[in-house]
Scaffold this motif. Structure first.
Motif, mmCIF file in Angstrom:
data_model
loop_
_atom_site.group_PDB
_atom_site.id
_atom_site.type_symbol
_atom_site.label_atom_id
_atom_site.label_comp_id
_atom_site.label_asym_id
_atom_site.label_seq_id
_atom_site.Cartn_x
_atom_site.Cartn_y
_atom_site.Cartn_z
ATOM 1 N N ASN A 156 0.838 -1.213 0.000
ATOM 2 C CA ASN A 156 0.000 0.000 0.000
ATOM 3 C C ASN A 156 0.865 1.253 0.000
ATOM 4 O O ASN A 156 0.610 2.208 -0.728
ATOM 5 C CB ASN A 156 -0.895 0.038 1.243
ATOM 6 C CG ASN A 156 -2.037 -0.957 1.165
ATOM 7 O OD1 ASN A 156 -2.305 -1.523 0.119
ATOM 8 N ND2 ASN A 156 -2.711 -1.153 2.285
ATOM 9 N N THR A 157 1.895 1.240 0.850
ATOM 10 C CA THR A 157 2.802 2.394 0.930
ATOM 11 C C THR A 157 3.477 2.631 -0.414
ATOM 12 O O THR A 157 3.542 3.764 -0.896
ATOM 13 C CB THR A 157 3.876 2.150 2.010
ATOM 14 O OG1 THR A 157 3.215 1.938 3.261
ATOM 15 C CG2 THR A 157 4.812 3.338 2.132
ATOM 16 N N ASP A 201 1.040 4.156 -2.814
ATOM 17 C CA ASP A 201 0.825 5.582 -2.485
ATOM 18 C C ASP A 201 1.955 6.419 -3.066
ATOM 19 O O ASP A 201 1.731 7.455 -3.688
ATOM 20 C CB ASP A 201 0.833 5.796 -0.960
ATOM 21 C CG ASP A 201 -0.452 5.311 -0.286
ATOM 22 O OD1 ASP A 201 -1.422 5.023 -1.008
ATOM 23 O OD2 ASP A 201 -0.460 5.235 0.955
ATOM 24 N N GLU A 205 -1.763 10.695 2.852
ATOM 25 C CA GLU A 205 -1.171 9.355 2.748
ATOM 26 C C GLU A 205 0.087 9.266 3.610
ATOM 27 O O GLU A 205 0.300 8.289 4.334
ATOM 28 C CB GLU A 205 -0.816 9.059 1.284
ATOM 29 C CG GLU A 205 -2.034 8.997 0.377
ATOM 30 C CD GLU A 205 -1.703 8.938 -1.112
ATOM 31 O OE1 GLU A 205 -2.594 8.588 -1.879
ATOM 32 O OE2 GLU A 205 -0.555 9.245 -1.505
#
Lengths: 253, 111
Positions: A43-44, A47, A133
């Motif tokens: 996910n990071t 982002d 984020e």
């Protein structure tokens, strides 16, 4: 250096940091120690790569030479990249990855907060989106650094080794130069040196909680964000990241 | 002999640190339009705070939720599957317990 040239340089720095760090983090996909961390890291990475598209998209627009975000990401070579050296450092073990992430996230979130008030509304809009984020990234990486630093003797040793290894790459994030001064004068972005005091205070608090000792040295490697001297690792990373465009130039789908 | 997948291949079996697994957490998410938290699955995490973070990363990637609850699985008391007969079958023959024989006035709203 004209305003446009400095602005383009600045935008490449903003875009290349998440591009290179995002690629590094994506290398964990499928390999992280537990499923939950694997998904969180992916996910990071996503982002960060999403932020790259916005920054490099704007960079191409400002440059006015018809280059897209994809062109800038996939068709430049090592010496054209403007990411800080910290971002390109290898993953090492999981602790080293999380330490690199925290040191960068803490800088990134402070910078994006300032950029959200940029005099250029396109910069402000990208920063406002990205900061949400990154606020989560830093919360997660901070907790992990504390958890592992103040964890078992094994994890503590690994985190201290990671901090010692990566500390010489911290200083580069905060150095000013002709590009940053022009951006500061135009009200587009703060001089990075102005973020250092806040960063130091936050990192000191985190490391104290993590029972880790910050190295007593201000020595800083340089050459990443100017592109003059990347570490050997960036070239290897690009052979992976740009493999498709190198093997099949112009390939699309 | 240590197995090839061992986390500590270079340390003799006897002195190997014990592998501590993180506890299991059950995850409940309240969706955009729902009023209640629904069970969506489970995950491992070292503590409640990380369990919420992991739940965010594992179960809300596609904008599924506005609120997360986690509870350690060992704290959930459950009925025993072998008691299914005595617990649930008696109600099968009691249709009059269903409120379907009444007209619900509109003013009552969502039930």
């Amino acid at each position: 250096m004209t305003h446009e040239e400095a602005f383009f340089e600045f935008l490449c720095r903003m875009g290349d940091n998440p591009l290179i760090l995002g690629h590094r983090v994506s290398e964990w996909c499928g390999l992280a120690p537990v499923l939950e961390e694997d998904i969180a890291l992916a996910n990071t990475a996503l982002d960060l790569i999403g932020q790259t598209q916005m920054w490099l998209g704007l960079a191409g627009e400002v440059e006015g030479a018809g280059r897209s975000a994809d062109d800038l990401a996939m068709l430049r070579d090592v010496w054209d990249f403007r990411n800080v050296l910290l971002a390109e450092q290898p993953n090492g073990d999981f602790g080293q990855t999380m330490m690199r992430q925290y040191l960068f996230d803490q800088f990134h979130v402070l910078l994006l907060h300032k950029l959200a008030a940029s005099s250029d509304e396109r910069v402000a809009a990208i920063a406002a989106k990205a900061v949400k984020e990154v606020a989560y990234h830093v919360e997660r990486s901070r907790d992990t650094v504390i958890g592992l630093g103040d964890g078992t003797s094994e994890s503590h040793l690994r985190m201290q080794a990671a901090l010692d290894l990566l500390w010489p790459y911290v200083g580069e994030m905060f150095t000013d130069d002709a590009v940053s001064t022009q951006m500061a004068e135009a009200g587009i972005a703060p001089d990075p040196s102005t973020l250092r005091a806040d960063w130091d205070a936050l990192v000191q608090a985190t490391m104290a909680e993590a029972t880790l000792v910050i190295p007593d040295s201000l020595f800083a490697h340089a050459g990443g964000k100017t592109g003059t001297r990347h570490t050997e690792h960036l070239g290897h990373l690009l052979t992976q990241m740009q493999w498709l465009q190198r093997a099949y130039p112009g390939a699309t789908w | 002999m240590s197995s090839p997948n061992s986390a500590y291949p270079d340390i003799p079996e006897a002195t190997k640190p014990k592998r501590h697994e993180w506890p299991l957490w059950e995850v409940f998410i309240r969706g955009q339009h729902g009023m209640s938290h629904r069970h969506v699955g489970s995950l491992h995490a070292p503590d409640a705070e990380m369990a919420v973070k992991n739940a965010r990363d594992v179960y809300t990637r596609r904008n599924e939720g506005v609120s997360i609850w986690v509870v350690e699985a060992r704290h959930i008391a459950a009925s025993s599957p072998s008691d299914k007969g005595p617990l649930y079958e008696p109600s099968e023959s009691k249709v009059y317990r269903h409120p379907t024989f009444f007209d619900i006035p509109d003013e009552v709203g969502a039930m």
